[in-house]
Design an enzyme around this catalytic site. Structure first.
Site, PDB file in Angstrom:
ATOM      1  N   GLU A 163       3.303   6.591  -4.017  1.00  0.00           N
ATOM      2  CA  GLU A 163       1.865   6.768  -4.305  1.00  0.00           C
ATOM      3  C   GLU A 163       1.528   8.269  -4.351  1.00  0.00           C
ATOM      4  O   GLU A 163       0.906   8.751  -5.299  1.00  0.00           O
ATOM      5  CB  GLU A 163       1.039   6.061  -3.223  1.00  0.00           C
ATOM      6  N   HIS A 164       1.976   9.015  -3.321  1.00  0.00           N
ATOM      7  CA  HIS A 164       1.729  10.462  -3.312  1.00  0.00           C
ATOM      8  C   HIS A 164       2.317  11.133  -4.550  1.00  0.00           C
ATOM      9  O   HIS A 164       1.673  11.958  -5.182  1.00  0.00           O
ATOM     10  CB  HIS A 164       2.392  11.095  -2.077  1.00  0.00           C
ATOM     11  N   GLU A 197       0.859  13.794   7.681  1.00  0.00           N
ATOM     12  CA  GLU A 197       0.015  12.601   7.637  1.00  0.00           C
ATOM     13  C   GLU A 197       0.452  11.621   8.738  1.00  0.00           C
ATOM     14  O   GLU A 197      -0.366  11.084   9.477  1.00  0.00           O
ATOM     15  CB  GLU A 197       0.097  11.934   6.254  1.00  0.00           C
TER      16      GLU A 197
END
Lengths: 434, 433
Positions: free
Chosen positions: B78-79, B151
């Site tokens: 996704e990133h 994160e």
């Protein structure tokens, strides 16, 4: 047909008033009321406890269970009574959201229900011997104490609170919205009751209604409301944050997995100053978006952080920068942040940065219209600052800001405090993940 | 009520609340839905793939080759989708047109999104384009590891997150729902560009994806634009994806886990896992609604039990309980902050199986669910979230009200009887360090 900020009707004078925002966009009706209570040393916990107690029970619904059942009968309407903070004011909020009766069986009059519910909870609490119910008081006092202790659980918020405390250095805006543990422990039923009496008698009160309603019905309702009859203290306009110019660095050590670096800057500009639009552009270019300097340099280029932002407290004229980093990267992150702030001072701002930021801000401002909470928040902020552009007017002002304006603002911004929350393990740079 | 507008578009209508949704499946296999919200300033668009953190073992379509990929790779991917060939990233493209873009990954899906108040056409093209353009290199993959590690560390400092994460590891032996969506610092360090490409090619095929747009839009124009973008891309047909999930034992892996952290007071969470089942579509959605009604009836804020726990100081008003399910799992969690986790656990274990739920309680809870359903249309972000949640589980937003009305007290009791066996229950506690 889009409604703008100009669509807000109503008035605020003599420390009380109401605003109404009629729109067909929403399927819900929002009825919000706020008392503004000045944050005072030693007193904040008293104010914080009031909404917590009022939420528990009223004269019509004399237990929390009955209050909650009433909300369920109103098709899952929600009611929140809580304490917030805006500038140097404690914001005691009472917020009712219910589905518009048009979409419900039997078509209940949700405006009347909402107004009635909020008034009941604010003004007709369950009482024993002419005061709040002592059992409810005792229970909520314990919970408030625990809530204050639990502020260390959320490291991001904790770090921000500590930065604001350091910046305020004794000024009232640095007081926590919940007060201190010592205050909470010393609360008495009589003291909190007096605070409640004072709120009703003196403190500025403002109501908002948002949804598909007839503004005249709202006006009639407030004309008949007794709490709108008596003038209250007028609302003191906020002055901009005055830095102590200490450029302090404060470092706290705790058992954490990630360091949080937060910086506070004095801008000298609040929402009603002519340079406010340029300041909004400045903060956006520095750290408001994924295309901004901080995100691009701290995260995308140096890979130091997952988040890196700059944000503005428009009421105080205070800019805060934050990032979550590896403990050993403190100096590296500071170097990049200082460098980016310096680059803006020197005018290193590209046309794309100006254009993207204007587009991004325009999007944010226009989108405020899609959320009752943000429509109300915008109006409340203006009330406190004593004006300033918002909505289309602000977009227009932003579009006229030049690079020179941004640089002029950049040159008057001063770093006032640096805060770092880091590990308590000596020599630790990379913690073991579980 | 269903009606056909043109050969391929199906319109589902909910006249009581004046809402309709347009569905279409394009030749490429991509499904598209549009829900017009006249009067809204903002338009919100999502492009999602039915691929989440639990899909870490699968057969590469068209081959018989099974692969197992590092934990957290769906989120990593996704990133990386925001990276563009030749440098620069997609945030800039959206930035040019004033849109705010983002993405998120959960157990079963990865969703890319933007919200905008202007240039819908341009922004939608950017969304449709970038999600179909992977660009992974040794260098840009290495760079992302630092960012995602931060994160993960941010979440490691969040007590509520640890509480839930530890509970999932206690409830499940092997089902990958037990893993953190982000993976761990160690697992993401092993991710290579070729792993990302394998996952991308398997799961980002149009037939495994869904586009949803809501806001003040013309449904036909949006659908036409998506169809044109798909036609330009001309994807080759793909065989169905075979996802490999290990068999999950009935009982929990550990009945109690404790973790020390710097918190003010203990945090407590109790979990109940479903026996293995194959619910899907409306049946699965109905089950989720039954779960919500049961928990709100038993321990919701209007229950006598909640009042009792609250007045005894065992819980605060953040105490909550809910049930959630996917195609391969289902579980409930309940809990919050408490000064006495052992006592709270004992009280709950003693009461939950036998606490009465009356017909009146159920009727009130159904009212509340119906009201909350209408309230969903207030926030286009939430609306999109729930829509996407249901799409990959085979049901639709508009199924909700009729299902709510259909539920009887017997459904709640049957759910409870099968859901609360002690061998399917685990407890997670965070204790102050």
């Amino acid at each position: 047909m889009a409604q703008s900020a100009a669509g807000v009707g109503g008035h605020f004078e003599h420390g009380r008033g109401w605003y109404c925002y009629p729109t067909k966009r929403f399927k819900t009706l929002s009825v919000y009321a706020y008392w503004l209570n000045p944050l005072m040393p030693g007193k904040a916990s008293q104010g914080a406890l009031v909404p917590q107690i009022l939420r528990r029970a009223s004269q019509s619904w004399d237990s929390t269970m009955l209050v909650e059942r009433r909300l369920e009968e109103l098709y899952g309407a929600s009611f929140r009574a809580e304490v917030g903070k805006i500038g140097d004011q404690q914001l005691l909020s009472f917020q009712f959201d219910g589905v518009n009766g048009r979409f419900l069986p039997g078509r209940p009059d949700m405006l009347a229900e909402g107004l009635n519910f909020v008034q009941e909870m604010m003004y007709r609490p369950r009482m024993v011997d002419g005061r709040f119910d002592a059992e409810i008081f005792a229970q909520e006092k314990v919970l408030l104490r625990r809530q204050i202790q639990a502020l260390i659980n959320d490291k991001g918020q904790y770090a921000l609170n500590r930065l604001v405390e350091v910046l305020a250095d004794g000024q009232r805006f640095g007081i926590n919205r919940l007060g201190t543990l010592e205050e909470a422990e010393q609360l008495t039923l009589e003291g909190v009751w007096q605070t409640y009496a004072e709120l009703q008698k003196r403190r500025p009160l403002v109501w908002f209604v948002v949804g598909d309603v007839d503004p005249e019905a709202v006006q009639r309702a407030f004309a008949a409301a007794s709490e709108m009859a008596e003038p209250q203290e007028s609302l003191a306009t906020m002055t901009t944050f005055r830095p102590r110019d200490q450029a302090r660095t404060v470092i706290d050590h705790q058992p954490v997995q990630q360091g949080k670096v937060n910086l506070g800057y004095a801008t000298g500009i609040t929402a009603k100053d002519p340079d406010y639009p340029a300041l909004v552009m400045y903060v956006g270019i520095l750290g408001g978006f994924p295309h901004s300097k901080l995100f691009m340099n701290v995260r995308e280029k140096a890979s130091l952080a997952y988040y890196a932002y700059a944000r503005l407290d428009a009421v105080l004229g205070l800019m805060m920068v934050g990032a979550g980093i590896e403990f050993g990267d403190f100096d590296a992150a500071l170097d990049i942040i200082h460098q980016q702030v310096e680059l803006m001072r020197q005018g290193a701002i590209s046309d794309d940065e100006m254009q993207f930021t204007l587009s991004g801000l325009t999007n944010e401002i226009r989108a405020e219209n899609d959320s009752p909470g943000r429509i109300v928040g915008r109006q409340l902020e203006r009330l406190l600052v004593g004006g300033g552009p918002s909505g289309p007017e602000l977009i227009e002002a932003l579009s006229k800001v030049t690079k020179e304006d941004v640089v002029r603002v950049a040159q008057q911004i001063r770093l006032d405090a640096t805060y770092f929350l880091t590990t308590d393990q000596a020599g630790e740079s990379v913690g073991a993940a579980q | 009520m269903m009606q056909r507008r043109e050969p391929e578009t199906v319109i589902q209508e909910h006249a009581d609340i004046d809402e309709r949704i347009y569905h279409v499946r394009l030749d490429s296999g991509l499904s598209v839905a549009v829900l017009p919200r006249p009067g809204f300033t903002k338009t919100y668009a999502t492009y999602a793939t039915h691929y989440g953190s639990i899909d870490n073992a699968f057969k590469v379509p068209g081959t018989n080759q099974s692969v197992t990929v590092p934990d957290g790779i769906a989120h990593f991917l996704e990133h990386k989708m925001f990276e563009k060939e030749g440098g620069g990233d997609v945030f800039d493209d959206f930035g040019r047109y004033g849109a705010s873009s983002n993405a998120y990954t959960d157990y079963v899906s990865t969703t890319f999104l933007f919200s905008t108040t202007s240039y819908l056409h341009e922004n939608l093209d950017i969304l449709l384009d970038f999600v179909q353009r992977p660009y992974f290199t040794e260098e840009n993959v290495a760079k992302e590891k630092g960012i995602i590690e931060q994160e993960i560390r941010m979440y490691l400092d969040m007590p509520g997150d640890r509480l839930h994460s530890n509970l999932m590891k206690a409830l499940y032996h092997r089902n990958p729902v037990r893993l953190d969506v982000t993976g761990s610092v160690e697992s993401i360090r092993t991710i290579r560009p070729e792993d990302l490409y394998v996952c991308y090619r398997t799961f980002y095929h149009p037939s495994n994806m869904h586009v949803f747009v809501t806001g003040d839009v013309d449904a036909d124009r949006v659908i036409d634009q998506v169809a044109e973008a798909q036609a330009r891309r001309a994807a080759q047909p793909q065989q169905p994806i075979e996802r490999l999930y290990p068999p999950e034992p009935l009982d929990v892996r550990e009945s109690r886990v404790e973790h020390r952290m710097q918190v003010a007071a203990p945090l407590f969470m109790m979990g109940f896992k479903d026996e293995p089942n194959h619910f899907t579509g409306q049946e699965l959605l109905r089950r989720e609604i039954v779960g919500a009604l049961m928990w709100n009836g038993l321990v919701g804020r209007s229950s006598a039990f909640f009042a009792q726990l609250y007045e005894q100081g065992l819980i605060n008003n953040r105490f909550q309980a809910h049930y959630t399910a996917g195609l391969t799992y289902g579980f409930s969690v309940l809990g919050g902050e408490t000064p006495e986790p052992e006592r709270l656990e004992a009280v709950l274990r003693d009461a939950l199986g036998t606490l009465p739920i009356s017909r009146q309680d159920l009727e009130r809870q159904k009212r509340r669910e119906l009201g909350e359903y209408v309230g969903l249309f207030q926030s286009i972000e939430e609306l999109a979230y729930v829509h996407n949640h249901l799409v990959f589980r085979g049901s639709s937003l508009f199924d909700i009200p009729d299902l709510i009305r259909s539920i009887r007290i017997e459904d709640l009791e049957e759910f409870r009887a099968r859901h609360m066996s002690p061998s399917q229950t685990a407890v997670s506690v965070i204790v102050p360090a």
